[in-house]
Scaffold this motif. Structure first.
Motif, PDB file in Angstrom:
ATOM      1  N   LEU A 263       3.786  10.419  -6.673  1.00 21.13           N
ATOM      2  CA  LEU A 263       4.837  10.931  -7.551  1.00 21.13           C
ATOM      3  C   LEU A 263       4.221  11.458  -8.847  1.00 21.13           C
ATOM      4  CD1 LEU A 263       7.760  11.371  -8.443  1.00 21.13           C
ATOM      5  CD2 LEU A 263       7.794   8.979  -9.218  1.00 21.13           C
ATOM      6  N   GLY A 264       3.358  10.642  -9.469  1.00 15.68           N
ATOM      7  CA  GLY A 264       2.699  11.083 -10.688  1.00 15.68           C
ATOM      8  C   GLY A 264       1.803  12.273 -10.457  1.00 15.68           C
ATOM      9  N   ASP A 265       1.081  12.269  -9.328  1.00 10.62           N
ATOM     10  CA  ASP A 265       0.204  13.393  -9.009  1.00 10.62           C
ATOM     11  C   ASP A 265       0.998  14.687  -8.818  1.00 10.62           C
ATOM     12  OD1 ASP A 265      -1.950  11.733  -9.172  1.00 10.62           O
ATOM     13  OD2 ASP A 265      -2.246  11.531  -7.012  1.00 10.62           O
TER      14      ASP A 265
ATOM     15  N   VAL B  15       0.846  -1.199   0.000  1.00 14.01           N
ATOM     16  CA  VAL B  15       0.000   0.000   0.000  1.00 14.01           C
ATOM     17  C   VAL B  15       0.882   1.249   0.000  1.00 14.01           C
ATOM     18  CG1 VAL B  15      -1.689   1.311   1.336  1.00 14.01           C
ATOM     19  CG2 VAL B  15      -1.930  -1.164   1.120  1.00 14.01           C
ATOM     20  N   LEU B  16       1.956   1.219   0.783  1.00 12.90           N
ATOM     21  CA  LEU B  16       2.867   2.367   0.842  1.00 12.90           C
ATOM     22  C   LEU B  16       3.556   2.587  -0.503  1.00 12.90           C
ATOM     23  CD1 LEU B  16       4.163   4.559   2.575  1.00 12.90           C
ATOM     24  CD2 LEU B  16       5.897   2.890   3.273  1.00 12.90           C
ATOM     25  N   ALA B  17       3.996   1.487  -1.148  1.00 12.06           N
ATOM     26  CA  ALA B  17       4.634   1.616  -2.463  1.00 12.06           C
ATOM     27  C   ALA B  17       3.656   2.158  -3.496  1.00 12.06           C
ATOM     28  CB  ALA B  17       5.178   0.262  -2.910  1.00 12.06           C
ATOM     29  N   ALA B  18       2.405   1.686  -3.444  1.00  9.47           N
ATOM     30  CA  ALA B  18       1.385   2.189  -4.370  1.00  9.47           C
ATOM     31  C   ALA B  18       1.131   3.676  -4.135  1.00  9.47           C
ATOM     32  CB  ALA B  18       0.089   1.397  -4.210  1.00  9.47           C
TER      33      ALA B  18
ATOM     34  N   ALA C 285      -7.839   0.444  -6.303  1.00  4.67           N
ATOM     35  CA  ALA C 285      -7.309  -0.046  -7.573  1.00  4.67           C
ATOM     36  C   ALA C 285      -8.112   0.486  -8.758  1.00  4.67           C
ATOM     37  CB  ALA C 285      -7.289  -1.571  -7.578  1.00  4.67           C
ATOM     38  N   VAL C 286      -9.442   0.426  -8.651  1.00  3.85           N
ATOM     39  CA  VAL C 286     -10.298   0.894  -9.747  1.00  3.85           C
ATOM     40  C   VAL C 286     -10.110   2.397  -9.970  1.00  3.85           C
ATOM     41  CG1 VAL C 286     -12.693   1.240 -10.457  1.00  3.85           C
ATOM     42  CG2 VAL C 286     -11.991  -0.946  -9.474  1.00  3.85           C
ATOM     43  N   ALA C 287      -9.990   3.162  -8.892  1.00  2.00           N
ATOM     44  CA  ALA C 287      -9.792   4.611  -9.026  1.00  2.00           C
ATOM     45  C   ALA C 287      -8.491   4.913  -9.756  1.00  2.00           C
ATOM     46  CB  ALA C 287      -9.799   5.267  -7.650  1.00  2.00           C
ATOM     47  N   ASN C 288      -7.433   4.162  -9.464  1.00  4.49           N
ATOM     48  CA  ASN C 288      -6.157   4.406 -10.132  1.00  4.49           C
ATOM     49  C   ASN C 288      -6.211   4.047 -11.614  1.00  4.49           C
ATOM     50  OD1 ASN C 288      -4.788   5.526  -8.025  1.00  4.49           O
ATOM     51  ND2 ASN C 288      -3.584   3.732  -7.515  1.00  4.49           N
ATOM     52  N   VAL C 289      -6.870   2.934 -11.928  1.00  3.44           N
ATOM     53  CA  VAL C 289      -6.991   2.551 -13.340  1.00  3.44           C
ATOM     54  C   VAL C 289      -7.779   3.609 -14.115  1.00  3.44           C
ATOM     55  CG1 VAL C 289      -8.032   0.885 -14.925  1.00  3.44           C
ATOM     56  CG2 VAL C 289      -6.763   0.070 -12.932  1.00  3.44           C
TER      57      VAL C 289
ATOM     58  N   ALA D 169       0.017   8.927 -15.880  1.00  2.00           N
ATOM     59  CA  ALA D 169      -0.788   7.768 -16.267  1.00  2.00           C
ATOM     60  C   ALA D 169      -0.049   6.467 -15.967  1.00  2.00           C
ATOM     61  CB  ALA D 169      -1.139   7.850 -17.760  1.00  2.00           C
ATOM     62  N   VAL D 170       1.244   6.439 -16.250  1.00  2.00           N
ATOM     63  CA  VAL D 170       2.039   5.223 -16.017  1.00  2.00           C
ATOM     64  C   VAL D 170       2.148   4.923 -14.521  1.00  2.00           C
ATOM     65  CG1 VAL D 170       4.352   4.228 -16.217  1.00  2.00           C
ATOM     66  CG2 VAL D 170       3.334   5.421 -18.165  1.00  2.00           C
ATOM     67  N   THR D 171       2.426   5.932 -13.710  1.00  2.00           N
ATOM     68  CA  THR D 171       2.577   5.688 -12.267  1.00  2.00           C
ATOM     69  C   THR D 171       1.271   5.196 -11.639  1.00  2.00           C
ATOM     70  OG1 THR D 171       2.112   8.030 -11.773  1.00  2.00           O
ATOM     71  CG2 THR D 171       4.431   7.380 -12.021  1.00  2.00           C
ATOM     72  N   LEU D 172       0.146   5.729 -12.081  1.00  2.00           N
ATOM     73  CA  LEU D 172      -1.139   5.281 -11.540  1.00  2.00           C
ATOM     74  C   LEU D 172      -1.433   3.833 -11.943  1.00  2.00           C
ATOM     75  CD1 LEU D 172      -3.265   8.503 -12.121  1.00  2.00           C
ATOM     76  CD2 LEU D 172      -2.711   7.494  -9.905  1.00  2.00           C
ATOM     77  N   ALA D 173      -1.082   3.467 -13.167  1.00  2.00           N
ATOM     78  CA  ALA D 173      -1.292   2.088 -13.608  1.00  2.00           C
ATOM     79  C   ALA D 173      -0.432   1.121 -12.789  1.00  2.00           C
ATOM     80  CB  ALA D 173      -0.980   1.960 -15.094  1.00  2.00           C
ATOM     81  N   LEU D 174       0.819   1.486 -12.536  1.00  2.00           N
ATOM     82  CA  LEU D 174       1.694   0.635 -11.719  1.00  2.00           C
ATOM     83  C   LEU D 174       1.179   0.525 -10.285  1.00  2.00           C
ATOM     84  CD1 LEU D 174       5.193   1.871 -12.964  1.00  2.00           C
ATOM     85  CD2 LEU D 174       4.086  -0.317 -13.479  1.00  2.00           C
ATOM     86  N   ALA D 175       0.673   1.626  -9.738  1.00  2.00           N
ATOM     87  CA  ALA D 175       0.125   1.599  -8.380  1.00  2.00           C
ATOM     88  C   ALA D 175      -1.081   0.667  -8.302  1.00  2.00           C
ATOM     89  CB  ALA D 175      -0.266   3.012  -7.949  1.00  2.00           C
ATOM     90  N   ALA D 176      -1.919   0.687  -9.327  1.00  2.00           N
ATOM     91  CA  ALA D 176      -3.074  -0.214  -9.351  1.00  2.00           C
ATOM     92  C   ALA D 176      -2.636  -1.663  -9.367  1.00  2.00           C
ATOM     93  CB  ALA D 176      -3.952   0.096 -10.565  1.00  2.00           C
ATOM     94  N   ALA D 177      -1.558  -1.966 -10.087  1.00  2.00           N
ATOM     95  CA  ALA D 177      -1.047  -3.335 -10.136  1.00  2.00           C
ATOM     96  C   ALA D 177      -0.553  -3.795  -8.766  1.00  2.00           C
ATOM     97  CB  ALA D 177       0.075  -3.426 -11.167  1.00  2.00           C
ATOM     98  N   LEU D 178       0.066  -2.906  -8.004  1.00  2.00           N
ATOM     99  CA  LEU D 178       0.538  -3.263  -6.663  1.00  2.00           C
ATOM    100  C   LEU D 178      -0.619  -3.598  -5.721  1.00  2.00           C
ATOM    101  CD1 LEU D 178       3.369  -0.633  -6.073  1.00  2.00           C
ATOM    102  CD2 LEU D 178       3.643  -3.120  -6.098  1.00  2.00           C
ATOM    103  N   LEU D 179      -1.745  -2.936  -5.906  1.00  2.00           N
ATOM    104  CA  LEU D 179      -2.896  -3.150  -5.028  1.00  2.00           C
ATOM    105  C   LEU D 179      -3.701  -4.390  -5.400  1.00  2.00           C
ATOM    106  CD1 LEU D 179      -4.123   0.548  -4.901  1.00  2.00           C
ATOM    107  CD2 LEU D 179      -3.078  -0.708  -3.006  1.00  2.00           C
ATOM    108  N   ALA D 180      -3.458  -4.939  -6.601  1.00  2.00           N
ATOM    109  CA  ALA D 180      -4.323  -6.001  -7.116  1.00  2.00           C
ATOM    110  C   ALA D 180      -4.327  -7.250  -6.239  1.00  2.00           C
ATOM    111  CB  ALA D 180      -3.900  -6.357  -8.541  1.00  2.00           C
TER     112      ALA D 180
END
Length: 392
Positions: free
Chosen positions: A20-22, A11-14, A75-79, A172-183
Protein backbone atom coordinates in the motif's frame (compact mmCIF):
# COMPACT_ATOMS: atom_id res chain seq x y z
CA UNK A 1 -7.41 -16.42 3.21
CA UNK A 2 -6.33 -19.24 5.53
CA UNK A 3 -3.33 -20.74 3.77
CA UNK A 4 -0.83 -23.02 5.42
CA UNK A 5 0.44 -22.48 8.94
CA UNK A 6 -0.20 -19.62 11.37
CA UNK A 7 2.58 -17.22 10.24
CA UNK A 8 1.16 -16.82 6.76
CA UNK A 9 -1.68 -14.38 7.65
CA UNK A 10 0.85 -12.08 9.32
CA UNK A 11 3.15 -12.25 6.31
CA UNK A 12 0.16 -11.44 4.09
CA UNK A 13 -0.85 -8.49 6.31
CA UNK A 14 2.73 -7.19 6.27
CA UNK A 15 2.79 -7.50 2.48
CA UNK A 16 -0.50 -5.60 2.22
CA UNK A 17 0.84 -2.71 4.31
CA UNK A 18 4.19 -2.60 2.53
CA UNK A 19 2.60 -2.61 -0.91
CA UNK A 20 0.00 0.00 0.00
CA UNK A 21 2.76 2.43 0.96
CA UNK A 22 4.83 1.44 -2.07
CA UNK A 23 1.86 2.09 -4.36
CA UNK A 24 1.50 5.59 -2.94
CA UNK A 25 5.22 6.26 -3.45
CA UNK A 26 5.42 4.70 -6.94
CA UNK A 27 3.07 7.39 -8.20
CA UNK A 28 4.41 10.23 -6.04
CA UNK A 29 8.10 9.79 -6.88
CA UNK A 30 7.67 10.12 -10.69
CA UNK A 31 5.32 13.07 -10.12
CA UNK A 32 8.01 14.71 -7.98
CA UNK A 33 10.55 14.03 -10.74
CA UNK A 34 8.18 15.48 -13.35
CA UNK A 35 7.86 18.62 -11.20
CA UNK A 36 11.64 19.02 -11.39
CA UNK A 37 12.19 18.13 -15.07
CA UNK A 38 10.26 17.15 -18.20
CA UNK A 39 13.27 15.43 -19.78
CA UNK A 40 12.15 11.84 -20.60
CA UNK A 41 15.69 10.51 -20.24
CA UNK A 42 16.04 11.94 -16.72
CA UNK A 43 12.63 10.66 -15.63
CA UNK A 44 13.39 7.23 -17.09
CA UNK A 45 16.71 7.28 -15.22
CA UNK A 46 14.80 7.43 -11.92
CA UNK A 47 13.21 4.06 -12.69
CA UNK A 48 16.59 2.69 -13.70
CA UNK A 49 18.06 3.69 -10.33
CA UNK A 50 15.32 1.78 -8.52
CA UNK A 51 16.20 -1.47 -10.29
CA UNK A 52 19.98 -1.12 -10.43
CA UNK A 53 20.54 -2.57 -6.91
CA UNK A 54 19.31 -5.95 -8.14
CA UNK A 55 22.11 -5.99 -10.69
CA UNK A 56 24.75 -5.03 -8.14
CA UNK A 57 23.61 -6.84 -5.00
CA UNK A 58 20.99 -9.43 -6.02
CA UNK A 59 23.30 -12.45 -6.09
CA UNK A 60 25.07 -11.79 -2.74
CA UNK A 61 21.71 -11.08 -1.08
CA UNK A 62 20.44 -14.49 -2.22
CA UNK A 63 23.49 -16.21 -0.73
CA UNK A 64 22.99 -14.39 2.58
CA UNK A 65 19.28 -15.30 2.68
CA UNK A 66 20.18 -18.99 2.28
CA UNK A 67 22.52 -18.64 5.28
CA UNK A 68 19.95 -17.10 7.61
CA UNK A 69 16.25 -16.74 8.31
CA UNK A 70 14.31 -14.91 5.59
CA UNK A 71 11.88 -13.20 7.96
CA UNK A 72 14.79 -11.32 9.55
CA UNK A 73 15.86 -9.92 6.18
CA UNK A 74 12.28 -8.84 5.49
CA UNK A 75 11.92 -6.99 8.79
CA UNK A 76 15.30 -5.24 8.55
CA UNK A 77 14.63 -4.20 4.93
CA UNK A 78 11.32 -2.61 5.92
CA UNK A 79 12.84 -0.72 8.85
CA UNK A 80 15.65 0.61 6.66
CA UNK A 81 13.25 1.79 3.97
CA UNK A 82 10.99 3.44 6.56
CA UNK A 83 13.92 5.45 7.93
CA UNK A 84 15.01 6.49 4.42
CA UNK A 85 11.53 7.71 3.49
CA UNK A 86 11.29 9.58 6.77
CA UNK A 87 14.50 11.42 5.88
CA UNK A 88 13.15 12.21 2.40
CA UNK A 89 10.01 13.68 3.97
CA UNK A 90 12.12 15.95 6.17
CA UNK A 91 14.22 17.05 3.18
CA UNK A 92 11.10 17.97 1.22
CA UNK A 93 9.81 19.99 4.17
CA UNK A 94 13.12 21.87 4.11
CA UNK A 95 12.80 22.34 0.32
CA UNK A 96 15.96 20.31 -0.31
CA UNK A 97 15.07 18.53 -3.54
CA UNK A 98 16.90 17.70 -6.73
CA UNK A 99 17.10 14.87 -9.22
CA UNK A 100 20.34 13.73 -7.57
CA UNK A 101 18.50 13.30 -4.26
CA UNK A 102 15.68 11.40 -5.98
CA UNK A 103 18.16 9.12 -7.74
CA UNK A 104 19.88 8.33 -4.43
CA UNK A 105 16.57 7.63 -2.68
CA UNK A 106 15.34 5.40 -5.51
CA UNK A 107 18.62 3.45 -5.46
CA UNK A 108 18.61 2.86 -1.68
CA UNK A 109 14.94 1.90 -1.69
CA UNK A 110 15.83 -0.58 -4.43
CA UNK A 111 18.44 -2.19 -2.16
CA UNK A 112 15.80 -2.72 0.52
CA UNK A 113 13.30 -4.05 -2.00
CA UNK A 114 15.84 -6.54 -3.33
CA UNK A 115 16.43 -7.91 0.18
CA UNK A 116 12.71 -8.01 1.03
CA UNK A 117 11.45 -9.64 -2.15
CA UNK A 118 14.16 -12.29 -2.26
CA UNK A 119 13.56 -13.25 1.37
CA UNK A 120 9.76 -13.30 0.94
CA UNK A 121 9.95 -15.82 -1.90
CA UNK A 122 12.23 -18.02 0.22
CA UNK A 123 9.99 -17.73 3.30
CA UNK A 124 6.74 -18.97 1.72
CA UNK A 125 7.82 -22.63 1.21
CA UNK A 126 8.92 -22.70 4.87
CA UNK A 127 5.47 -21.78 6.21
CA UNK A 128 3.06 -23.09 3.52
CA UNK A 129 2.46 -26.72 2.40
CA UNK A 130 3.43 -27.54 -1.18
CA UNK A 131 -0.17 -28.17 -2.25
CA UNK A 132 -1.10 -24.59 -1.38
CA UNK A 133 1.81 -22.71 -2.89
CA UNK A 134 -0.26 -21.30 -5.76
CA UNK A 135 -2.86 -19.99 -3.31
CA UNK A 136 -0.21 -18.51 -1.02
CA UNK A 137 1.66 -16.84 -3.86
CA UNK A 138 -1.63 -15.64 -5.30
CA UNK A 139 -2.46 -13.99 -1.97
CA UNK A 140 0.85 -12.15 -1.92
CA UNK A 141 0.56 -11.03 -5.54
CA UNK A 142 -3.03 -9.90 -4.87
CA UNK A 143 -1.79 -7.81 -1.93
CA UNK A 144 0.85 -6.35 -4.23
CA UNK A 145 -1.61 -5.49 -6.96
CA UNK A 146 -4.18 -3.99 -4.56
CA UNK A 147 -1.59 -1.86 -2.82
CA UNK A 148 0.72 -0.91 -5.69
CA UNK A 149 -1.82 -0.67 -8.49
CA UNK A 150 -5.30 -0.06 -7.03
CA UNK A 151 -5.48 1.84 -3.74
CA UNK A 152 -1.94 3.21 -3.53
CA UNK A 153 -1.78 5.08 -6.87
CA UNK A 154 -5.13 6.81 -6.36
CA UNK A 155 -4.12 7.85 -2.86
CA UNK A 156 -0.63 8.82 -4.03
CA UNK A 157 -1.88 11.19 -6.70
CA UNK A 158 -4.39 12.86 -4.38
CA UNK A 159 -1.92 13.13 -1.48
CA UNK A 160 0.81 14.52 -3.73
CA UNK A 161 -1.58 17.16 -5.06
CA UNK A 162 -2.40 18.15 -1.47
CA UNK A 163 1.22 18.19 -0.23
CA UNK A 164 4.22 16.48 -1.79
CA UNK A 165 5.47 15.27 1.61
CA UNK A 166 2.35 13.26 2.48
CA UNK A 167 2.88 10.21 0.20
CA UNK A 168 6.42 9.60 1.43
CA UNK A 169 5.51 10.02 5.08
CA UNK A 170 2.65 7.54 4.68
CA UNK A 171 4.97 5.03 2.99
CA UNK A 172 7.39 5.28 5.93
CA UNK A 173 4.58 4.53 8.40
CA UNK A 174 3.25 1.51 6.48
CA UNK A 175 6.72 -0.02 6.19
CA UNK A 176 7.33 0.42 9.93
CA UNK A 177 4.02 -1.29 10.75
CA UNK A 178 4.82 -4.14 8.34
CA UNK A 179 8.17 -4.67 10.08
CA UNK A 180 6.37 -4.91 13.42
CA UNK A 181 4.07 -7.64 12.07
CA UNK A 182 7.07 -9.70 10.97
CA UNK A 183 8.93 -9.34 14.28
CA UNK A 184 7.29 -12.35 15.98
CA UNK A 185 7.78 -14.86 13.14
CA UNK A 186 10.60 -17.34 13.54
CA UNK A 187 11.48 -20.16 11.15
CA UNK A 188 14.15 -22.81 11.50
CA UNK A 189 17.60 -21.70 10.43
CA UNK A 190 19.52 -23.54 7.70
CA UNK A 191 21.43 -26.69 8.51
CA UNK A 192 25.02 -25.93 9.47
CA UNK A 193 27.40 -26.31 6.57
CA UNK A 194 30.82 -25.17 5.53
CA UNK A 195 30.78 -21.41 4.95
CA UNK A 196 32.35 -20.29 1.71
CA UNK A 197 32.79 -16.85 0.23
CA UNK A 198 29.43 -15.14 -0.37
CA UNK A 199 30.19 -14.57 -4.05
CA UNK A 200 31.10 -18.24 -4.54
CA UNK A 201 27.82 -19.30 -2.98
CA UNK A 202 25.93 -16.77 -5.09
CA UNK A 203 27.47 -18.04 -8.32
CA UNK A 204 26.27 -21.55 -7.46
CA UNK A 205 22.67 -20.36 -7.74
CA UNK A 206 23.35 -18.83 -11.14
CA UNK A 207 25.00 -22.06 -12.33
CA UNK A 208 21.89 -24.04 -11.41
CA UNK A 209 19.66 -21.53 -13.17
CA UNK A 210 21.50 -21.56 -16.50
CA UNK A 211 21.14 -25.32 -16.93
CA UNK A 212 18.61 -26.27 -19.62
CA UNK A 213 15.21 -26.66 -17.92
CA UNK A 214 11.82 -24.94 -17.88
CA UNK A 215 12.81 -22.64 -15.01
CA UNK A 216 15.52 -21.09 -17.18
CA UNK A 217 13.12 -20.56 -20.09
CA UNK A 218 10.55 -18.87 -17.86
CA UNK A 219 13.17 -16.61 -16.29
CA UNK A 220 14.53 -15.48 -19.67
CA UNK A 221 11.04 -14.76 -20.97
CA UNK A 222 10.37 -12.74 -17.83
CA UNK A 223 13.51 -10.69 -18.49
CA UNK A 224 12.27 -9.66 -21.92
CA UNK A 225 8.83 -8.85 -20.48
CA UNK A 226 10.43 -6.55 -17.92
CA UNK A 227 12.62 -4.82 -20.50
CA UNK A 228 9.88 -3.92 -22.96
CA UNK A 229 7.30 -3.08 -20.28
CA UNK A 230 9.59 -0.75 -18.32
CA UNK A 231 10.50 0.92 -21.60
CA UNK A 232 7.02 2.50 -21.72
CA UNK A 233 6.05 2.51 -18.04
CA UNK A 234 9.08 4.64 -17.14
CA UNK A 235 7.76 7.56 -19.21
CA UNK A 236 4.02 6.93 -18.82
CA UNK A 237 3.74 9.89 -16.45
CA UNK A 238 4.92 12.21 -19.25
CA UNK A 239 2.38 10.73 -21.69
CA UNK A 240 -0.33 11.19 -19.06
CA UNK A 241 0.35 14.79 -18.01
CA UNK A 242 1.28 15.76 -21.59
CA UNK A 243 -0.69 14.46 -24.60
CA UNK A 244 -3.36 12.80 -22.43
CA UNK A 245 -3.86 16.07 -20.46
CA UNK A 246 -4.32 14.41 -17.06
CA UNK A 247 -3.81 16.20 -13.75
CA UNK A 248 -1.59 14.75 -11.03
CA UNK A 249 -4.65 13.33 -9.29
CA UNK A 250 -6.10 12.11 -12.58
CA UNK A 251 -2.90 10.20 -13.31
CA UNK A 252 -3.20 8.34 -10.03
CA UNK A 253 -6.89 7.63 -10.61
CA UNK A 254 -6.15 6.25 -14.11
CA UNK A 255 -3.60 3.82 -12.67
CA UNK A 256 -5.97 2.83 -9.87
CA UNK A 257 -8.82 2.16 -12.32
CA UNK A 258 -6.56 -0.01 -14.43
CA UNK A 259 -5.30 -1.86 -11.38
CA UNK A 260 -8.56 -3.81 -11.16
CA UNK A 261 -7.16 -6.04 -13.91
CA UNK A 262 -3.99 -6.78 -11.96
CA UNK A 263 -5.92 -7.59 -8.79
CA UNK A 264 -8.32 -9.85 -10.69
CA UNK A 265 -5.45 -11.65 -12.42
CA UNK A 266 -3.76 -12.44 -9.13
CA UNK A 267 -6.96 -13.56 -7.42
CA UNK A 268 -8.17 -15.91 -10.15
CA UNK A 269 -4.84 -17.59 -10.91
CA UNK A 270 -5.38 -20.54 -8.51
CA UNK A 271 -8.78 -21.21 -10.09
CA UNK A 272 -7.32 -20.92 -13.59
CA UNK A 273 -4.58 -23.40 -12.70
CA UNK A 274 -7.22 -25.93 -11.70
CA UNK A 275 -8.96 -25.60 -15.09
CA UNK A 276 -6.24 -24.89 -17.65
CA UNK A 277 -2.74 -25.97 -18.53
CA UNK A 278 -0.10 -23.73 -16.90
CA UNK A 279 1.79 -23.35 -20.19
CA UNK A 280 -1.18 -21.91 -22.03
CA UNK A 281 -1.98 -19.60 -19.14
CA UNK A 282 1.50 -18.11 -19.49
CA UNK A 283 1.10 -17.76 -23.26
CA UNK A 284 -2.19 -15.96 -22.67
CA UNK A 285 -0.53 -13.64 -20.15
CA UNK A 286 2.02 -12.57 -22.76
CA UNK A 287 -0.65 -12.08 -25.40
CA UNK A 288 -2.80 -9.87 -23.15
CA UNK A 289 0.18 -7.62 -22.40
CA UNK A 290 0.88 -7.28 -26.12
CA UNK A 291 -2.69 -6.33 -27.04
CA UNK A 292 -3.10 -3.61 -24.40
CA UNK A 293 0.28 -2.07 -25.24
CA UNK A 294 -0.69 -1.77 -28.90
CA UNK A 295 -4.08 -0.29 -27.94
CA UNK A 296 -2.50 2.48 -25.86
CA UNK A 297 0.06 3.18 -28.58
CA UNK A 298 -2.70 3.61 -31.17
CA UNK A 299 -5.18 5.54 -28.98
CA UNK A 300 -3.52 7.33 -26.04
CA UNK A 301 -6.32 8.44 -23.72
CA UNK A 302 -7.31 7.77 -20.09
CA UNK A 303 -9.44 4.73 -21.02
CA UNK A 304 -6.73 2.94 -22.99
CA UNK A 305 -4.23 4.03 -20.34
CA UNK A 306 -6.28 2.28 -17.66
CA UNK A 307 -6.70 -0.78 -19.92
CA UNK A 308 -2.97 -0.94 -20.62
CA UNK A 309 -2.08 -0.63 -16.95
CA UNK A 310 -4.72 -3.18 -15.95
CA UNK A 311 -4.02 -5.66 -18.73
CA UNK A 312 -0.29 -5.51 -18.04
CA UNK A 313 -0.97 -5.98 -14.33
CA UNK A 314 -3.19 -9.00 -15.01
CA UNK A 315 -0.68 -10.57 -17.38
CA UNK A 316 2.22 -10.05 -14.99
CA UNK A 317 0.17 -11.33 -12.03
CA UNK A 318 -0.62 -14.64 -13.73
CA UNK A 319 2.92 -14.96 -15.06
CA UNK A 320 4.54 -14.18 -11.70
CA UNK A 321 2.38 -16.51 -9.61
CA UNK A 322 3.15 -19.42 -11.93
CA UNK A 323 6.83 -18.54 -12.29
CA UNK A 324 7.49 -18.16 -8.55
CA UNK A 325 5.60 -21.37 -7.77
CA UNK A 326 7.61 -23.24 -10.42
CA UNK A 327 10.87 -22.14 -8.78
CA UNK A 328 9.66 -23.01 -5.29
CA UNK A 329 8.80 -26.53 -6.46
CA UNK A 330 11.72 -27.27 -8.76
CA UNK A 331 14.71 -25.65 -7.05
CA UNK A 332 16.48 -27.59 -4.26
CA UNK A 333 15.55 -25.94 -0.90
CA UNK A 334 19.16 -25.23 0.04
CA UNK A 335 19.57 -23.26 -3.22
CA UNK A 336 16.20 -21.50 -3.32
CA UNK A 337 17.40 -18.13 -2.03
CA UNK A 338 20.29 -18.06 -4.48
CA UNK A 339 18.25 -19.19 -7.48
CA UNK A 340 15.49 -16.70 -6.59
CA UNK A 341 18.18 -14.05 -6.41
CA UNK A 342 19.80 -15.10 -9.69
CA UNK A 343 16.46 -15.08 -11.51
CA UNK A 344 15.43 -11.73 -10.05
CA UNK A 345 18.87 -10.27 -10.79
CA UNK A 346 18.51 -11.16 -14.46
CA UNK A 347 14.97 -9.85 -14.55
CA UNK A 348 15.79 -6.66 -12.69
CA UNK A 349 18.87 -6.05 -14.84
CA UNK A 350 16.49 -5.90 -17.78
CA UNK A 351 14.31 -3.30 -16.03
CA UNK A 352 16.76 -0.36 -15.77
CA UNK A 353 18.02 -1.11 -19.27
CA UNK A 354 14.45 -1.01 -20.50
CA UNK A 355 13.75 2.22 -18.62
CA UNK A 356 16.85 3.90 -20.05
CA UNK A 357 16.12 2.61 -23.56
CA UNK A 358 12.50 3.72 -23.28
CA UNK A 359 13.49 7.19 -22.13
CA UNK A 360 15.95 7.57 -24.99
CA UNK A 361 13.46 6.18 -27.53
CA UNK A 362 10.69 8.46 -26.27
CA UNK A 363 12.99 11.48 -26.44
CA UNK A 364 14.00 10.69 -30.01
CA UNK A 365 10.91 9.10 -31.56
CA UNK A 366 8.01 10.28 -29.39
CA UNK A 367 6.29 9.09 -26.21
CA UNK A 368 4.29 6.38 -28.00
CA UNK A 369 7.29 4.69 -29.64
CA UNK A 370 8.14 2.46 -26.63
CA UNK A 371 4.55 1.18 -26.60
CA UNK A 372 4.69 0.14 -30.27
CA UNK A 373 7.98 -1.69 -29.69
CA UNK A 374 6.64 -3.43 -26.57
CA UNK A 375 3.44 -4.59 -28.26
CA UNK A 376 5.25 -6.13 -31.22
CA UNK A 377 7.96 -7.70 -29.05
CA UNK A 378 5.45 -9.32 -26.67
CA UNK A 379 3.47 -10.73 -29.60
CA UNK A 380 6.62 -12.43 -30.89
CA UNK A 381 7.44 -13.55 -27.35
CA UNK A 382 4.07 -15.27 -26.87
CA UNK A 383 4.56 -17.32 -30.02
CA UNK A 384 8.17 -18.14 -29.13
CA UNK A 385 7.24 -19.30 -25.62
CA UNK A 386 4.41 -21.49 -26.92
CA UNK A 387 6.92 -23.24 -29.21
CA UNK A 388 9.85 -23.32 -26.81
CA UNK A 389 7.91 -24.69 -23.82
CA UNK A 390 6.17 -27.46 -25.79
CA UNK A 391 8.59 -30.30 -24.86
CA UNK A 392 8.46 -29.35 -21.17
Amino acid sequence: MDVGRAPYPRVLAAAALSNLGDGVRLVALPLLAAALTRDPALVGGLTACAYLPWVLFGLPIGALVDRGRPEVFMAVANVGRAVLLGLLTVMLLLDLRSMVVLYAVAFLLGVGEAAYDNAAQSLIPKIVPDARLESANSGLVTAERVGQDLIGPAAGGVLFAAAMTLPFGLNAVTLALAAALLAGIRTAGPASAARRAVIRDAVEGMRWLVRPHLVRTVVLIGCVMNFVTLAWESTLVLLAVGPMRLSDGGYGVMLAAGAVGGVAGAMVTPALVRRFDRRWLQVAALAVCAVVDLALAAYPNPVTGALAWGGTGAGFAVWNVLSVTLRQREVPPELLGRVNSASRTLSMAAAPLGALAGGALAAGAGLRAPLWIAGVALTVLAVAFAVRSRPA
